[in-house]
Design a protein around this motif. Structure first.
Motif, PDB file in Angstrom:
ATOM      1  N   UNK A 134       0.832  -1.203   0.000  1.00 34.14           N
ATOM      2  CA  UNK A 134       0.000   0.000   0.000  1.00 34.14           C
ATOM      3  C   UNK A 134       0.867   1.254   0.000  1.00 34.14           C
ATOM      4  N   UNK A 135       1.972   1.199   0.731  1.00 34.41           N
ATOM      5  CA  UNK A 135       2.820   2.377   0.897  1.00 34.41           C
ATOM      6  C   UNK A 135       3.661   2.685  -0.337  1.00 34.41           C
ATOM      7  N   UNK A 136       3.564   1.862  -1.387  1.00 33.44           N
ATOM      8  CA  UNK A 136       4.276   2.167  -2.627  1.00 33.44           C
ATOM      9  C   UNK A 136       3.839   3.514  -3.179  1.00 33.44           C
ATOM     10  N   UNK A 137       2.616   3.938  -2.855  1.00 36.27           N
ATOM     11  CA  UNK A 137       2.113   5.208  -3.357  1.00 36.27           C
ATOM     12  C   UNK A 137       2.827   6.430  -2.824  1.00 36.27           C
ATOM     13  N   UNK A 138       3.589   6.294  -1.727  1.00 36.01           N
ATOM     14  CA  UNK A 138       4.257   7.478  -1.178  1.00 36.01           C
ATOM     15  C   UNK A 138       5.292   8.029  -2.151  1.00 36.01           C
ATOM     16  N   UNK A 139       5.741   7.227  -3.106  1.00 38.29           N
ATOM     17  CA  UNK A 139       6.744   7.697  -4.072  1.00 38.29           C
ATOM     18  C   UNK A 139       6.248   8.912  -4.850  1.00 38.29           C
ATOM     19  N   UNK A 140       4.928   9.017  -4.989  1.00 41.82           N
ATOM     20  CA  UNK A 140       4.356  10.122  -5.769  1.00 41.82           C
ATOM     21  C   UNK A 140       4.287  11.430  -4.992  1.00 41.82           C
ATOM     22  N   UNK A 141       4.544  11.408  -3.692  1.00 34.88           N
ATOM     23  CA  UNK A 141       4.418  12.614  -2.854  1.00 34.88           C
ATOM     24  C   UNK A 141       5.743  13.360  -2.847  1.00 34.88           C
ATOM     25  N   UNK A 142       6.117  13.906  -4.005  1.00 37.14           N
ATOM     26  CA  UNK A 142       7.488  14.370  -4.193  1.00 37.14           C
ATOM     27  C   UNK A 142       7.710  15.841  -3.859  1.00 37.14           C
ATOM     28  N   UNK A 143       6.683  16.554  -3.412  1.00 33.78           N
ATOM     29  CA  UNK A 143       6.934  17.913  -2.932  1.00 33.78           C
ATOM     30  C   UNK A 143       7.689  17.816  -1.601  1.00 33.78           C
ATOM     31  N   UNK A 144       8.688  18.652  -1.394  1.00 30.94           N
ATOM     32  CA  UNK A 144       9.542  18.501  -0.205  1.00 30.94           C
ATOM     33  C   UNK A 144       8.773  18.447   1.105  1.00 30.94           C
ATOM     34  N   UNK A 145       7.741  19.308   1.253  1.00 31.94           N
ATOM     35  CA  UNK A 145       7.002  19.306   2.512  1.00 31.94           C
ATOM     36  C   UNK A 145       6.213  18.010   2.699  1.00 31.94           C
ATOM     37  N   UNK A 146       5.731  17.422   1.595  1.00 32.37           N
ATOM     38  CA  UNK A 146       5.046  16.127   1.679  1.00 32.37           C
ATOM     39  C   UNK A 146       6.028  15.050   2.118  1.00 32.37           C
ATOM     40  N   UNK A 147       7.178  15.033   1.467  1.00 32.87           N
ATOM     41  CA  UNK A 147       8.168  14.002   1.771  1.00 32.87           C
ATOM     42  C   UNK A 147       8.642  14.084   3.212  1.00 32.87           C
TER      43      UNK A 147
END
Length: 318
Positions: free
Chosen positions: A261-274
């Motif tokens: 499920x957590x594979x989707x975090x790769x798309x959260x590429x804005x620095x504050x998201x990361x």
């Protein structure tokens, strides 16, 4: 295993000579290595766009898949006018190949042609944001609703994705109905994942809600959440949903699906998201998927670096 990073002159010469004898596996390797060079900072994103222009006559679906994977990722780091100009470049690249293949399968076509048609429809309708492709996709979606057998399966899957990407509340209700009353398991899966691609706030919230209230089965729900995190407009909303419901998800979902499920975090590429993602996993364990999670977080770091390095440069070039 190794990658080849060509100088700009050599890369241009190779691209110009592709029609004169590079085999498909060589063209694929060239596309894949060049995108890897962009990700590592060796090749700039404007250079990659110029490189991709040399594939206008490409006919191999694997080569197109390598190209469009890079183009899709670049589109995610752009906004405003730059994004509009980028989409026009995508249309210019994929349009000729799409028009050559057309929308309908013809006798004697190979499975590879069927795969390529589906990929090009998605590329034109989603990455290229092409109104004509989107309109035809809607027409074919309506045909499918009347007679599923009238649409070639690869095309049916592609038009479902295109319509969802621009879908209205009415479209969402129609897709939800098809998911709940699907004629085949394949149709159920297709429409289930399509629900994660809709652009509306209420739609994504409804989809996320269904991943916890048993409307979507627990063995499928984690993967739907992953797709929601990849939604361009609402990835952060899906991430917030995970944080808000972490304990319940851990209890409900099969343990071995949490890391997937957590594979989707790769798309959260804005620095504050990361930064928020990294902070969360300092305090939350994924016992049966720690190594997989570390891979996801490493790819997230790479994607953040790509955005910080290339977003401004690519916008200026466009």
């Amino acid at each position: 295993f190794y990658r080849v990073e060509y100088s700009a002159g050599l890369l241009a010469a190779l691209t110009a000579s592709m029609a004169d004898g590079l085999a498909s596996i060589e063209r694929y390797g060239l596309a894949d290595d060049t995108w890897s060079s962009v990700m590592s900072g060796g090749t700039s994103s404007p250079e990659y766009l110029k490189f991709a222009d040399g594939f206008a006559n490409e006919t191999d679906p694997d080569v197109w898949s390598a190209l469009t994977g890079g183009l899709t990722q670049l589109s995610r780091i752009l906004d405003g006018d730059a994004l509009g100009n980028f989409r026009a470049r995508v249309r210019d690249l994929a349009g000729p190949a799409h028009r050559k293949l057309g929308w309908e399968a013809t006798p004697g076509e190979s499975e590879r042609d069927l795969e390529l048609r589906s990929l090009l429809i998605r590329t034109m309708g989603i990455s290229g944001d092409d109104p004509a492709t989107q309109a035809t996709a809607r027409e074919m979606q309506a045909r499918y609703a009347e007679d599923a057998g009238s649409i070639e399966p690869n095309v049916a899957a592609a038009v479902t994705s295109v319509v969802a990407n621009k879908g209205s509340e009415t479209d969402y209700e129609a897709f939800l109905g098809t998911f709940k009353d699907a004629a085949t398991p394949q149709e159920e899966t297709r429409y289930m994942y399509a629900l994660a691609g809709f652009p509306g706030d209420a739609q994504i919230e409804r989809t996320l809600e269904m991943t916890l209230n048993d409307e979507i089965r627990t063995q499928n729900a984690p993967f739907v959440v992953a797709y929601c995190m990849m939604n361009r407009e609402h990835g952060s909303k899906a991430w917030q949903h995970i944080k808000d419901n972490w304990d319940e998800m851990f209890e409900k979902y099969p343990t071995n699906t949490i890391a997937r499920m957590l594979s989707g975090v790769k798309a959260l590429s804005r620095p504050e998201q990361a930064e928020d993602v990294f902070a969360f996993f300092k305090d939350h364990e994924v016992p049966q998927g720690r190594l997989m999670l570390e891979q996801h977080l490493e790819k997230l770091r790479v994607n953040v670096a790509l955005r910080e390095r290339e977003a401004g440069r690519l916008a200026d070039a466009l």
